[in-house]
Design a protein around this motif. Sequence first.
Motif, PDB file in Angstrom:
ATOM      1  N   THR A 138      13.550  81.212  52.367  1.00  7.46           N
ATOM      2  CA  THR A 138      13.551  80.369  51.175  1.00  7.46           C
ATOM      3  C   THR A 138      12.240  80.596  50.451  1.00  7.46           C
ATOM      4  O   THR A 138      11.509  81.557  50.747  1.00  7.46           O
ATOM      5  N   ILE A 139      11.904  79.725  49.491  1.00  6.43           N
ATOM      6  CA  ILE A 139      10.675  79.911  48.723  1.00  6.43           C
ATOM      7  C   ILE A 139       9.867  78.625  48.623  1.00  6.43           C
ATOM      8  O   ILE A 139      10.397  77.524  48.767  1.00  6.43           O
ATOM      9  N   LEU A 140       8.588  78.802  48.384  1.00  4.48           N
ATOM     10  CA  LEU A 140       7.705  77.743  47.923  1.00  4.48           C
ATOM     11  C   LEU A 140       7.266  78.108  46.513  1.00  4.48           C
ATOM     12  O   LEU A 140       7.004  79.290  46.232  1.00  4.48           O
ATOM     13  N   CYS A 141       7.181  77.125  45.637  1.00  2.64           N
ATOM     14  CA  CYS A 141       6.682  77.346  44.285  1.00  2.64           C
ATOM     15  C   CYS A 141       5.941  76.085  43.846  1.00  2.64           C
ATOM     16  O   CYS A 141       5.925  75.081  44.564  1.00  2.64           O
ATOM     17  N   ARG A 142       5.355  76.119  42.654  1.00  3.33           N
ATOM     18  CA  ARG A 142       4.704  74.920  42.146  1.00  3.33           C
ATOM     19  C   ARG A 142       5.765  73.891  41.763  1.00  3.33           C
ATOM     20  O   ARG A 142       6.814  74.242  41.198  1.00  3.33           O
ATOM     21  N   ALA A 143       5.488  72.646  42.070  1.00  2.00           N
ATOM     22  CA  ALA A 143       6.449  71.575  41.786  1.00  2.00           C
ATOM     23  C   ALA A 143       6.777  71.507  40.305  1.00  2.00           C
ATOM     24  O   ALA A 143       7.908  71.184  39.918  1.00  2.00           O
ATOM     25  N   SER A 144       5.806  71.825  39.466  1.00  2.00           N
ATOM     26  CA  SER A 144       6.025  71.776  38.016  1.00  2.00           C
ATOM     27  C   SER A 144       6.990  72.842  37.526  1.00  2.00           C
ATOM     28  O   SER A 144       7.513  72.751  36.406  1.00  2.00           O
ATOM     29  N   GLU A 145       7.265  73.863  38.367  1.00  2.00           N
ATOM     30  CA  GLU A 145       8.157  74.952  37.986  1.00  2.00           C
ATOM     31  C   GLU A 145       9.405  75.022  38.859  1.00  2.00           C
ATOM     32  O   GLU A 145      10.115  76.024  38.860  1.00  2.00           O
ATOM     33  N   ALA A 146       9.685  73.954  39.599  1.00  2.00           N
ATOM     34  CA  ALA A 146      10.796  73.972  40.548  1.00  2.00           C
ATOM     35  C   ALA A 146      12.134  74.262  39.870  1.00  2.00           C
ATOM     36  O   ALA A 146      12.991  74.967  40.437  1.00  2.00           O
ATOM     37  N   ALA A 197       0.008  77.117  44.900  1.00  2.00           N
ATOM     38  CA  ALA A 197      -0.248  75.832  44.257  1.00  2.00           C
ATOM     39  C   ALA A 197      -1.322  75.935  43.179  1.00  2.00           C
ATOM     40  O   ALA A 197      -1.252  75.265  42.142  1.00  2.00           O
ATOM     41  N   SER A 198      -2.325  76.804  43.401  1.00  2.00           N
ATOM     42  CA  SER A 198      -3.429  76.937  42.446  1.00  2.00           C
ATOM     43  C   SER A 198      -3.149  77.929  41.334  1.00  2.00           C
ATOM     44  O   SER A 198      -3.954  78.057  40.410  1.00  2.00           O
ATOM     45  N   GLY A 199      -2.008  78.661  41.432  1.00  2.00           N
ATOM     46  CA  GLY A 199      -1.635  79.570  40.354  1.00  2.00           C
ATOM     47  C   GLY A 199      -1.945  81.027  40.592  1.00  2.00           C
ATOM     48  O   GLY A 199      -1.696  81.872  39.721  1.00  2.00           O
ATOM     49  N   ALA A 200      -2.451  81.388  41.776  1.00  2.00           N
ATOM     50  CA  ALA A 200      -2.737  82.790  42.076  1.00  2.00           C
ATOM     51  C   ALA A 200      -1.458  83.604  42.256  1.00  2.00           C
ATOM     52  O   ALA A 200      -1.462  84.832  42.134  1.00  2.00           O
ATOM     53  N   ALA A 201      -0.372  82.928  42.559  1.00  2.00           N
ATOM     54  CA  ALA A 201       0.959  83.536  42.645  1.00  2.00           C
ATOM     55  C   ALA A 201       1.971  82.479  42.237  1.00  2.00           C
ATOM     56  O   ALA A 201       1.649  81.280  42.184  1.00  2.00           O
ATOM     57  N   ASP A 202       3.188  82.912  41.929  1.00  2.00           N
ATOM     58  CA  ASP A 202       4.215  81.963  41.499  1.00  2.00           C
ATOM     59  C   ASP A 202       5.104  81.493  42.639  1.00  2.00           C
ATOM     60  O   ASP A 202       5.539  80.337  42.664  1.00  2.00           O
ATOM     61  N   VAL A 203       5.378  82.396  43.558  1.00  2.00           N
ATOM     62  CA  VAL A 203       6.359  82.114  44.618  1.00  2.00           C
ATOM     63  C   VAL A 203       5.865  82.677  45.939  1.00  2.00           C
ATOM     64  O   VAL A 203       5.244  83.747  45.980  1.00  2.00           O
ATOM     65  N   MET A 204       6.141  81.956  47.008  1.00  2.00           N
ATOM     66  CA  MET A 204       5.915  82.453  48.365  1.00  2.00           C
ATOM     67  C   MET A 204       7.262  82.603  49.049  1.00  2.00           C
ATOM     68  O   MET A 204       8.073  81.683  49.051  1.00  2.00           O
ATOM     69  N   PRO A 212       9.109  72.903  54.471  1.00  2.00           N
ATOM     70  CA  PRO A 212       9.001  71.439  54.402  1.00  2.00           C
ATOM     71  C   PRO A 212       7.613  70.912  54.734  1.00  2.00           C
ATOM     72  O   PRO A 212       7.164  69.927  54.142  1.00  2.00           O
ATOM     73  N   TYR A 213       6.930  71.556  55.657  1.00  2.00           N
ATOM     74  CA  TYR A 213       5.594  71.105  56.038  1.00  2.00           C
ATOM     75  C   TYR A 213       4.652  71.127  54.842  1.00  2.00           C
ATOM     76  O   TYR A 213       3.909  70.170  54.594  1.00  2.00           O
ATOM     77  N   TYR A 214       4.676  72.220  54.079  1.00  2.00           N
ATOM     78  CA  TYR A 214       3.756  72.353  52.953  1.00  2.00           C
ATOM     79  C   TYR A 214       4.152  71.448  51.787  1.00  2.00           C
ATOM     80  O   TYR A 214       3.280  70.944  51.062  1.00  2.00           O
ATOM     81  N   THR A 217       2.777  68.071  52.696  1.00  2.00           N
ATOM     82  CA  THR A 217       1.320  67.952  52.773  1.00  2.00           C
ATOM     83  C   THR A 217       0.608  68.324  51.477  1.00  2.00           C
ATOM     84  O   THR A 217      -0.598  68.109  51.361  1.00  2.00           O
ATOM     85  N   ASP A 218       1.330  68.887  50.506  1.00  2.00           N
ATOM     86  CA  ASP A 218       0.724  69.263  49.225  1.00  2.00           C
ATOM     87  C   ASP A 218       1.711  68.941  48.101  1.00  2.00           C
ATOM     88  O   ASP A 218       2.712  69.641  47.929  1.00  2.00           O
ATOM     89  N   THR A 219       1.431  67.894  47.345  1.00  2.00           N
ATOM     90  CA  THR A 219       2.359  67.444  46.292  1.00  2.00           C
ATOM     91  C   THR A 219       2.475  68.434  45.144  1.00  2.00           C
ATOM     92  O   THR A 219       3.368  68.301  44.305  1.00  2.00           O
ATOM     93  N   ARG A 220       1.618  69.435  45.097  1.00  2.00           N
ATOM     94  CA  ARG A 220       1.699  70.455  44.046  1.00  2.00           C
ATOM     95  C   ARG A 220       2.824  71.452  44.303  1.00  2.00           C
ATOM     96  O   ARG A 220       3.187  72.228  43.417  1.00  2.00           O
ATOM     97  N   LEU A 221       3.384  71.431  45.519  1.00  2.00           N
ATOM     98  CA  LEU A 221       4.370  72.429  45.926  1.00  2.00           C
ATOM     99  C   LEU A 221       5.777  71.851  46.011  1.00  2.00           C
ATOM    100  O   LEU A 221       5.973  70.659  46.234  1.00  2.00           O
ATOM    101  N   ALA A 222       6.766  72.748  45.860  1.00  2.00           N
ATOM    102  CA  ALA A 222       8.176  72.374  45.982  1.00  2.00           C
ATOM    103  C   ALA A 222       8.932  73.520  46.657  1.00  2.00           C
ATOM    104  O   ALA A 222       8.498  74.679  46.639  1.00  2.00           O
ATOM    105  N   ALA A 223      10.071  73.174  47.256  1.00  2.00           N
ATOM    106  CA  ALA A 223      10.955  74.163  47.884  1.00  2.00           C
ATOM    107  C   ALA A 223      12.358  73.932  47.332  1.00  2.00           C
ATOM    108  O   ALA A 223      13.225  73.371  48.011  1.00  2.00           O
TER     109      ALA A 223
END
Length: 277
Positions: A138-146, A197-204, A212-214, A217-223
């Motif tokens: 799956t992916i992690l991305c910034r919550a603002s771009e979910a 989360a800081s913008g160095a990349a868009d997706v993990m 789910p862990y991230y 623990t970090d409200t800037r992130l979404a899955a």
Amino acid sequence: MRANSMKRKSLKVWLLIVVLTICGTTCLASCSSNEDNGKVSEIIERDTILFGTTGDYRPLSFCEPDGTYWGFDIDVAKEIAKRLGVTPKFIKTSWPTLTADVITEPQLFDLAIGGITITDARRETMLMSEGYLANGKTILCRASEAERYTSLADIDKTEVTVMVNPGGLNEKFANENLTHAHIVVHQKNEEIPSLVASGAADVMITEITEAPYYVQTDTRLAAPLLNAPFTHGEIGVLMQQGQDDLLQMVNNVIRQMKSDGSLRKLHEKYGLVYAYE
């Protein structure tokens, strides 16, 4: 001194008998003729079982700066050691060197654990246990771009920067499925979520076990695709070929943990989905 030595030897023999009994008839038949040089016998004689683990994969296997290991798989490893009656010891490995570290001689560790996906490729050259944790890409991305990412096609665009750790299945998945996105390989897996989360990349590219862990623990992130993973698989324990007695023992511990409810409790402890009804 001689009496104490005899007592220790008797205890180790008793533990071996217990393990062979736990392993069942199949293991008993295969181990009894090779009792003196079987892998399980070696571990009991040593009184320590060596686990190779990357220590960079929250919440499955993570090594703190002080050298303390924690996580779902670390707890599974400790349970294996406990049921075998020996002390667990954790040895650092890495995703790029995992296979080489498992098959090298002399052995660096007895088995590898920590978010290792069961694959046909790994089974061609090594042994893998039964699965004890469901996973999938799956992916992690910034919550603002979910809302931007609803499918793999949304990720595979030239303007999207995808970050992965080197040498594992995440990098392999990205290279095989993303032909337009810009793929960046970052050496430390545990640093990638904060970089996204800081913008160095868009997706993990990650797993449903890690994402789910991230997010928690970090409200800037979404899955956003957590419930629709790109792949489906299971995580298991990895070890050298020829260690069939050890494989049988590990499989039986996993089955016991499923039947006695302890595996479910570990899933609940780490907020993971239990898939073994």
